[in-house]
Design a protein around this motif. Structure first.
Motif, PDB file in Angstrom:
ATOM      1  N   TRP A  17      -0.137   4.385   3.422  1.00 24.66           N
ATOM      2  CA  TRP A  17      -1.027   3.693   4.349  1.00 24.66           C
ATOM      3  C   TRP A  17      -0.538   3.805   5.782  1.00 24.66           C
ATOM      4  N   TYR A  58       4.463  -2.741  -1.508  1.00 26.35           N
ATOM      5  CA  TYR A  58       4.651  -1.621  -2.429  1.00 26.35           C
ATOM      6  C   TYR A  58       3.433  -0.703  -2.429  1.00 26.35           C
ATOM      7  N   TYR A  59       2.239  -1.304  -2.420  1.00 26.91           N
ATOM      8  CA  TYR A  59       1.009  -0.509  -2.390  1.00 26.91           C
ATOM      9  C   TYR A  59       0.893   0.284  -1.088  1.00 26.91           C
ATOM     10  N   LEU A  60       1.254  -0.338   0.044  1.00 25.90           N
ATOM     11  CA  LEU A  60       1.183   0.360   1.321  1.00 25.90           C
ATOM     12  C   LEU A  60       2.111   1.567   1.353  1.00 25.90           C
ATOM     13  N   VAL A 112       3.239   3.316  -1.424  1.00 26.26           N
ATOM     14  CA  VAL A 112       2.793   4.316  -2.397  1.00 26.26           C
ATOM     15  C   VAL A 112       1.558   5.057  -1.906  1.00 26.26           C
ATOM     16  N   SER A 113       0.634   4.345  -1.269  1.00 26.92           N
ATOM     17  CA  SER A 113      -0.622   4.941  -0.819  1.00 26.92           C
ATOM     18  C   SER A 113      -0.506   5.657   0.526  1.00 26.92           C
ATOM     19  N   GLY A 153       3.895  -7.002  -3.645  1.00 29.39           N
ATOM     20  CA  GLY A 153       2.933  -6.047  -4.183  1.00 29.39           C
ATOM     21  C   GLY A 153       2.171  -5.305  -3.103  1.00 29.39           C
ATOM     22  N   VAL A 154       1.778  -6.026  -2.057  1.00 34.44           N
ATOM     23  CA  VAL A 154       1.048  -5.379  -0.962  1.00 34.44           C
ATOM     24  C   VAL A 154       1.924  -4.344  -0.266  1.00 34.44           C
TER      25      VAL A 154
END
Length: 509
Positions: free
Chosen positions: A224, A217-219, A221-222, A214-215
């Motif tokens: 980062w 994936y978030y990095l 998408v955002s 999840g982390v």
């Protein structure tokens, strides 16, 4: 003690004299310094040969040349009188060393500190969990890294840690395969670290796998990786974890005053994160040092005010927590300058050669990022090789200490396991490591010769290799002198550290 130190210094001086003579003789017979001129067709060939003969004193035998060099080296004990000769280019060796030593020290100091902290910590954890899956895994990985040649590790780091990672930063799209792989690795690693029953390990694997995937994936998408940062939420959560971990290690969680003091420093760091933002825009190195000292002072003061049944524990826990959380705030500010640094380096922020980017114009934060990105790969190469030895030595030393009578006595008195490990076992386990650290300093300096050559790092390694290649003895001897004195000094400090770590050890004249 004084007579012992003087006796050790005398023996060390004899060792340096013998070793320097041997090295000089080996360099003298390794090649012909006049070879480039003998087949030359230049009209001033004879003049060039005469200049080289005069520069290197080639008109006298090699042993005599050594004592000529030694006569200049002895003058180094007098400030401003040091004479180590000149390179073939006519540059004084002292000048060449003054520019090469800081680069090598930056590299070796960072690698040594990281290797000691990580290696000792991992070794102690594996010793406390002997014959567990974590112990076997760390043992395998340690022997694997220990057997790898440093030049091969350096080349791999250049390929995967710089070239391909820079390519990824140009278009940071994370595939589903990579997300799944990170989830699987997290599901395998965290149960090893936390241990426990099979039910607990299964739950840990599921949670860790989901969080890891999840982390990542978030990095992705955002975006980062293009615009990194920690932010107040992550600083607060990480800081709270640091506060709890430091308190548990130094004071125990039953010491509520120490825990509250440590958590208070996290709140103070979050306030300073915004209150000092305008000041940090004009940051300098000395300002950062002063703010770091202020952070430690604020933590110590918080621990003193909260007090408790052991005020010293509260002060130590809060001071260390404040320092580490201040490091998180500093890291966040560096991350905010990352996009500008990527633009300044034309999309290739992780450097593969050199110690700095040519013609880079930027503020303190951009220059700092340039400094660290040039150090990250050579430092990692040295750390991966040396951390394995620290892990194995610290594990063996801790296992030996944990079986001693005084450790069993401490447990029999009802002391907690934290107190037994940190106050009784850990300090005595450090005694053999003092010798390993002293020996590894010289070994790292030797390893830096190869690492600097691979990464084109202009330090003592490059100076040494250039001297050997061109049959130029003066820079070779200058580098040897620095490395030899460093090795001898740290071995002497290791002997003196024994009496500081173990009161039972007494040095007799």
């Amino acid at each position: 003690m004084f007579s012992y130190v003087m006796r050790r210094l005398g023996v060390s001086l004899l060792v340096l004299l013998g070793a320097s003579f041997l090295v000089y003789m080996l360099v003298a017979v390794s090649g012909d310094p006049l070879a480039e001129f003998r087949e030359s067709t230049k009209a001033n060939k004879d003049q060039l040969i005469a200049q080289r003969v005069e520069l290197l004193h080639l008109d006298v035998p090699a042993p005599v040349r050594y004592f000529i060099w030694l006569g200049g080296a002895v003058k180094c004990v007098i400030p401003g009188q040091c004479d180590l000769g000149s390179t073939l280019a006519g540059q004084p060796v002292t000048t060449a060393l003054s520019t090469a030593i800081p680069s090598t020290l930056q590299l070796v100091t960072g690698a040594t500190l990281i290797a000691i902290v990580v290696g000792v910590a991992v070794g102690i954890v594996t010793a406390l969990r002997q014959y567990s899956a974590l112990d076997y895994t760390v043992t395998f990985v340690a022997f694997l890294f220990f057997s790898l040649p440093v030049f091969w590790v350096a080349v791999l780091l250049k390929e995967f840690g710089a070239i391909r990672f820079n390519d990824f930063l140009a278009h940071p799209v994370i595939s589903g395969t990579a997300i799944a792989a990170v989830g699987v690795v997290s599901a395998l690693v965290w149960p090893l670290l936390l241990g426990g029953s099979w039910r607990r390990r299964g739950i840990t694997a599921l949670v860790a796998g989901a969080v890891g995937a999840g982390v990542l994936y978030y990095l992705g998408v955002s975006e980062w990786f293009l615009y990194p940062g920690l932010g107040p939420v992550l600083v607060a959560l990480t800081g709270a974890g640091i506060a709890i971990g430091i308190t548990a290690l130094l004071a125990g969680l039953q010491n509520r005053q120490a825990l509250y003091a440590s958590l208070t420093t996290v709140v103070l760091a979050l306030i300073a994160m915004y209150a000092l933002a305008p000041l940090l825009e004009q940051a300098t190195l000395w300002l950062i040092v002063l703010l770091g000292l202020a952070a430690i002072g604020a933590g110590v003061l918080a621990g003193y005010l909260f007090g408790g049944y052991d005020r010293r524990q509260s002060m130590k826990a809060a001071g260390l927590t404040s320092f580490l959380v201040a490091g998180l705030v500093l890291l966040d500010r560096f991350m905010q300058s990352w996009p500008a640094y990527v633009v300044a380096t034309r999309g290739r922020p992780i450097a593969t050669i050199g110690s700095q980017t040519p013609n880079l114009n930027g503020d303190f934060w951009t220059s700092g990022l340039d400094f660290f990105t040039h150090l990250v790969l050579p430092t990692t190469a040295l750390v991966l090789i040396s951390v394995a030895s620290y892990t194995r030595y610290s594990r063996a030393s801790m296992l030996e200490v944990m079986g001693q009578d005084y450790v069993r006595t401490a447990r029999a008195k009802g002391l907690s396991e934290r107190v037994v490990v940190t106050r009784h076992a850990f300090r005595n386990a450090l005694i053999p490591l003092a010798t390993v650290v002293a020996f590894d300093i010289g070994q790292l300096l030797g390893g830096a010769v190869i690492t600097e050559n691979v990464f084109s790092f202009k330090g003592m390694g490059a100076l040494f290799v250039t001297g050997l290649t061109r049959q130029d003895p003066n820079p070779v001897m200058g580098t040897f002198l620095i490395v030899g004195i460093t090795a001898v000094t740290f071995n002497l400090l290791a002997d003196l550290a024994y009496s500081a770590l173990d009161p039972r050890v007494r040095v007799k004249a």
